[in-house]
Design an enzyme around this catalytic site. Structure first.
Site, PDB file in Angstrom:
ATOM      1  N   GLU A 154     -45.792  17.382  63.865  1.00 10.45           N
ATOM      2  CA  GLU A 154     -47.218  17.718  63.823  1.00 10.45           C
ATOM      3  C   GLU A 154     -47.821  17.522  65.214  1.00 10.45           C
ATOM      4  OE1 GLU A 154     -49.761  18.839  61.745  1.00 10.45           O
ATOM      5  OE2 GLU A 154     -51.028  18.417  63.493  1.00 10.45           O
ATOM      6  N   GLN A 155     -48.611  18.512  65.643  1.00 13.74           N
ATOM      7  CA  GLN A 155     -49.174  18.430  66.993  1.00 13.74           C
ATOM      8  C   GLN A 155     -50.245  17.343  67.132  1.00 13.74           C
ATOM      9  OE1 GLN A 155     -50.996  22.198  67.875  1.00 13.74           O
ATOM     10  NE2 GLN A 155     -52.608  21.971  66.371  1.00 13.74           N
ATOM     11  N   ARG A 202     -60.310  16.101  50.922  1.00 12.55           N
ATOM     12  CA  ARG A 202     -59.078  16.519  51.613  1.00 12.55           C
ATOM     13  C   ARG A 202     -58.265  15.367  52.196  1.00 12.55           C
ATOM     14  NH1 ARG A 202     -58.636  22.137  53.696  1.00 12.55           N
ATOM     15  NH2 ARG A 202     -60.060  23.325  52.423  1.00 12.55           N
ATOM     16  N   TYR A 235     -69.590  20.674  44.617  1.00 17.32           N
ATOM     17  CA  TYR A 235     -68.867  19.907  43.593  1.00 17.32           C
ATOM     18  C   TYR A 235     -68.626  18.492  44.118  1.00 17.32           C
ATOM     19  CZ  TYR A 235     -64.923  21.778  46.417  1.00 17.32           C
ATOM     20  OH  TYR A 235     -64.088  22.153  47.443  1.00 17.32           O
ATOM     21  N   ASP A 272     -50.863  29.003  55.257  1.00 15.82           N
ATOM     22  CA  ASP A 272     -51.741  29.882  56.043  1.00 15.82           C
ATOM     23  C   ASP A 272     -50.976  30.632  57.133  1.00 15.82           C
ATOM     24  OD1 ASP A 272     -53.907  29.177  54.549  1.00 15.82           O
ATOM     25  OD2 ASP A 272     -55.088  28.343  56.205  1.00 15.82           O
TER      26      ASP A 272
HETATM   27  C1  LIG Z   1     -64.425  26.687  53.736  1.00 11.33           C
HETATM   28  C2  LIG Z   1     -63.024  26.601  53.185  1.00 11.33           C
HETATM   29  C3  LIG Z   1     -62.821  26.173  51.888  1.00 11.33           C
HETATM   30  C4  LIG Z   1     -61.540  26.154  51.326  1.00 11.33           C
HETATM   31  N1  LIG Z   1     -61.376  25.742  50.043  1.00 11.33           N
HETATM   32  C5  LIG Z   1     -60.149  25.759  49.479  1.00 11.33           C
HETATM   33  C6  LIG Z   1     -59.969  25.331  48.127  1.00 11.33           C
HETATM   34  O1  LIG Z   1     -60.914  24.931  47.444  1.00 11.33           O
HETATM   35  N2  LIG Z   1     -58.698  25.378  47.606  1.00 11.33           N
HETATM   36  C7  LIG Z   1     -57.620  25.814  48.344  1.00 11.33           C
HETATM   37  O2  LIG Z   1     -56.498  25.829  47.816  1.00 11.33           O
HETATM   38  N3  LIG Z   1     -57.774  26.204  49.631  1.00 11.33           N
HETATM   39  C8  LIG Z   1     -58.988  26.185  50.212  1.00 11.33           C
HETATM   40  N4  LIG Z   1     -59.149  26.552  51.522  1.00 11.33           N
HETATM   41  C9  LIG Z   1     -57.956  26.991  52.297  1.00 11.33           C
HETATM   42  C10 LIG Z   1     -57.129  25.802  52.781  1.00 11.33           C
HETATM   43  O3  LIG Z   1     -57.932  24.937  53.544  1.00 11.33           O
HETATM   44  C11 LIG Z   1     -55.972  26.296  53.621  1.00 11.33           C
HETATM   45  O4  LIG Z   1     -55.368  27.406  53.024  1.00 11.33           O
HETATM   46  C12 LIG Z   1     -54.915  25.189  53.760  1.00 11.33           C
HETATM   47  O5  LIG Z   1     -55.450  24.072  54.398  1.00 11.33           O
HETATM   48  C13 LIG Z   1     -53.707  25.710  54.528  1.00 11.33           C
HETATM   49  O6  LIG Z   1     -52.748  24.693  54.619  1.00 11.33           O
HETATM   50  P1  LIG Z   1     -51.522  24.843  55.618  1.00 11.33           P
HETATM   51  O7  LIG Z   1     -50.737  23.573  55.455  1.00 11.33           O
HETATM   52  O8  LIG Z   1     -50.858  26.143  55.436  1.00 11.33           O
HETATM   53  O9  LIG Z   1     -52.177  24.915  57.067  1.00 11.33           O
HETATM   54  P2  LIG Z   1     -53.134  23.862  57.868  1.00 11.33           P
HETATM   55  O10 LIG Z   1     -53.906  23.017  56.911  1.00 11.33           O
HETATM   56  O11 LIG Z   1     -53.877  24.686  58.837  1.00 11.33           O
HETATM   57  O12 LIG Z   1     -52.078  22.915  58.599  1.00 11.33           O
HETATM   58  C14 LIG Z   1     -51.353  23.360  59.699  1.00 11.33           C
HETATM   59  C15 LIG Z   1     -50.897  22.126  60.496  1.00 11.33           C
HETATM   60  O13 LIG Z   1     -50.038  22.560  61.536  1.00 11.33           O
HETATM   61  C16 LIG Z   1     -50.366  21.881  62.731  1.00 11.33           C
HETATM   62  N5  LIG Z   1     -49.940  22.723  63.851  1.00 11.33           N
HETATM   63  C17 LIG Z   1     -50.483  23.907  64.257  1.00 11.33           C
HETATM   64  N6  LIG Z   1     -49.810  24.405  65.315  1.00 11.33           N
HETATM   65  C18 LIG Z   1     -48.806  23.516  65.582  1.00 11.33           C
HETATM   66  C19 LIG Z   1     -47.768  23.473  66.559  1.00 11.33           C
HETATM   67  N7  LIG Z   1     -47.616  24.461  67.466  1.00 11.33           N
HETATM   68  N8  LIG Z   1     -46.921  22.412  66.554  1.00 11.33           N
HETATM   69  C20 LIG Z   1     -47.049  21.414  65.634  1.00 11.33           C
HETATM   70  N9  LIG Z   1     -48.025  21.398  64.692  1.00 11.33           N
HETATM   71  C21 LIG Z   1     -48.893  22.443  64.663  1.00 11.33           C
HETATM   72  C22 LIG Z   1     -51.878  21.722  62.644  1.00 11.33           C
HETATM   73  O14 LIG Z   1     -52.335  20.670  63.488  1.00 11.33           O
HETATM   74  C23 LIG Z   1     -52.058  21.402  61.169  1.00 11.33           C
HETATM   75  O15 LIG Z   1     -51.959  20.028  60.892  1.00 11.33           O
HETATM   76  C24 LIG Z   1     -60.417  26.571  52.110  1.00 11.33           C
HETATM   77  C25 LIG Z   1     -60.608  26.951  53.435  1.00 11.33           C
HETATM   78  C26 LIG Z   1     -61.902  26.976  53.973  1.00 11.33           C
HETATM   79  C27 LIG Z   1     -62.064  27.414  55.400  1.00 11.33           C
END
Ligand SMILES: Cc1cc2nc3c(=O)[nH]c(=O)nc-3n(C[C@H](O)[C@H](O)[C@H](O)COP(=O)(O)OP(=O)(O)OC[C@H]3O[C@@H](n4cnc5c(N)ncnc54)[C@H](O)[C@@H]3O)c2cc1C
Length: 394
Positions: free
Chosen positions: A30-31, A104, A210, A288
């Site tokens: 993790e960065q 979160r 909520y 994502d």
């Molecule tokens: C307003 C809002 C409300 C939301 N509500 C919901 C909800 O109610 N329910 C739901 O399911 N989803 C919701 N989401 C979506 C949800 O937040 C994301 O889909 C989710 O956090 C994605 O998780 P992830 O682990 O794929 O990516 P992220 O949470 O983006 O994690 C990626 C990680 O990778 C790390 N990283 C990035 N680049 C590098 C690199 N080069 N080297 C090492 N580490 C790196 C980052 O630091 C981060 O920790 C919402 C989003 C928003 C904007």
């Protein structure tokens, strides 16, 4: 078998847990220098809670979560209830798993606590990826490297891994930004807010609130139009007065919630068009990084949890030489469903933000028609789906 996961968000940590469960050795890089989640609350629907329960997390989750009574849609100016779908016991009876609202950082802490120590390494920013027939070498900004049979890019919407596989491509700005805030619940006691997920729909805007943190906070997200989002960072501090001005004519209850917050964050809301592929050889994307979507289905993190389970099931039985095919199978199983959710989230942006008029009246009539039935059944394709069972059928 050894996998490297880039990114310790909800998707990356869940993937670490599912892979460990299937006997893989896992390292997460993790960065950031600490595990943290920006933003406040998150909704986790039964299609993900049933999976998290299989990781033995039912009890720790229950302790930090709020189990909402109902999901209600309300009209922006007078609070009229447009639809109300019971959750809580009805959800569990219908889908066999709870609908939760979670703070979160609590969710991240529950996932991290379930991992053995030494799995996550912080302060490691991935800047290079190279693969050969046997494995993948990952390079980090600080000059160190690591090697594994498989690498998973769970590094979010700006994914370096995605760019390394498929080249640069800008995310798509939705035309909306979100004000997000977290209000200590005692400040809003006079409003006697029910433990619901409440979504207020109005012209070009919507507002969701909520409880999270086992009831300690009220989380809100106010989505408003914006021409562009030119701020360098993805999120920025927002003025409470600006948020209030965006909802100037809206119902007093909603304005009272905004007024009670100490500060808000503003988020540019982006998604991406579906990718052609999620994997190349021994490297695959998750969460994502693979399918960034708008938050209007509350499914981004939920879908990343589904990804993690399918990924582990596909890799479980794969011999070293067939791991690339296992990643292709993961992608083939997950892509249609994640793409459907991405598209529905975009569509909700249009439906939620209708200006008052004929289309809005039709929408509200449609919402009203669901009252008295079990409208959760209309969501069975989403909430009733068991991705692990799907893998066994494909
Ligand atoms: C307003 C809002 C409300 C939301 N509500 C919901 C909800 O109610 N329910 C739901 O399911 N989803 C919701 N989401 C979506 C949800 O937040 C994301 O889909 C989710 O956090 C994605 O998780 P992830 O682990 O794929 O990516 P992220 O949470 O983006 O994690 C990626 C990680 O990778 C790390 N990283 C990035 N680049 C590098 C690199 N080069 N080297 C090492 N580490 C790196 C980052 O630091 C981060 O920790 C919402 C989003 C928003 C904007």
């Amino acid at each position: 078998m050894h996998a490297i996961i880039i990114g310790a968000g909800i998707g990356g940590l869940t993937a670490a847990l599912t892979l460990l469960r299937t006997g893989w050795k896992v390292q997460v890089f993790e960065q950031a220098s600490e595990l943290r989640e920006v933003g406040a609350g998150i909704q986790i629907s039964p299609n993900a809670t049933r999976l998290l329960h299989r990781l033995g997390l039912a009890e720790p989750l229950r302790r930090v979560a709020v189990r909402p009574v109902a999901l209600e849609m309300r009209r922006w100016e007078n609070g009229a209830v447009l639809s109300r779908q019971l959750l809580a016991d009805v959800c569990e009876a219908t889908f066999g798993a709870p609908y939760y609202h979670v703070y979160r950082p609590d969710l991240l802490a529950v996932l991290a606590a379930a991992l053995p120590s030494g799995i996550v390494t912080l302060g490691q920013r991935c800047v290079g990826i190279e693969q050969d027939e046997q494995g993948v070498e990952v390079a980090f900004e600080n000059g160190t490297t690591a090697r594994a049979e498989v690498v998973i890019g769970a590094d979010g919407i700006h994914s370096f891994v995605r760019e390394a596989l498929f080249g640069p491509e800008s995310p798509h700005f939705s035309g909306s930004i979100a004000y997000r805030g977290l209000v200590p619940a005692e400040r809003l006691a006079h409003l006697q807010l029910e433990r619901n997920s409440s979504a207020w729909l109005g012209p070009e805007r919507h507002f969701v609130h909520y409880y999270v943190g086992a009831g300690r906070f009220v989380n809100f997200v106010g989505v408003v139009p914006a021409q562009d989002w030119r701020v360098e960072s993805w999120s920025a501090q927002g003025e409470v007065a600006d948020a209030l001005a965006e909802f100037a004519d809206w119902h007093p209850q909603l304005r009272a919630i905004i007024s009670a917050v100490d500060f808000t964050n503003r988020w540019g809301l982006y998604d991406r068009d579906p990718l052609q592929r999620w994997s190349v050889g021994r490297v695959a994307l998750l969460g994502d990084a693979a399918h960034a979507m708008l938050p209007f289905m509350a499914q981004g993190a939920v879908q990343s949890i589904e990804d993690a389970f399918v990924l582990a099931r596909c890799l479980h039985a794969a011999a070293p030489a067939s791991q690339p095919e296992a990643l292709t199978r993961y992608e083939m199983i997950r892509k249609p469903r994640a793409t459907q959710v991405q598209a529905q989230a975009r569509q909700n942006g249009t439906t939620f933000h209708l200006v008052d008029g004929e289309a809005q009246r039709q929408r509200d009539a449609h919402l009203a028609a669901s009252v008295g039935t079990n409208p959760l059944l209309a969501s069975a394709w989403l909430y009733g789906h068991d991705v692990e069972a799907e893998v066994d059928q494909v």
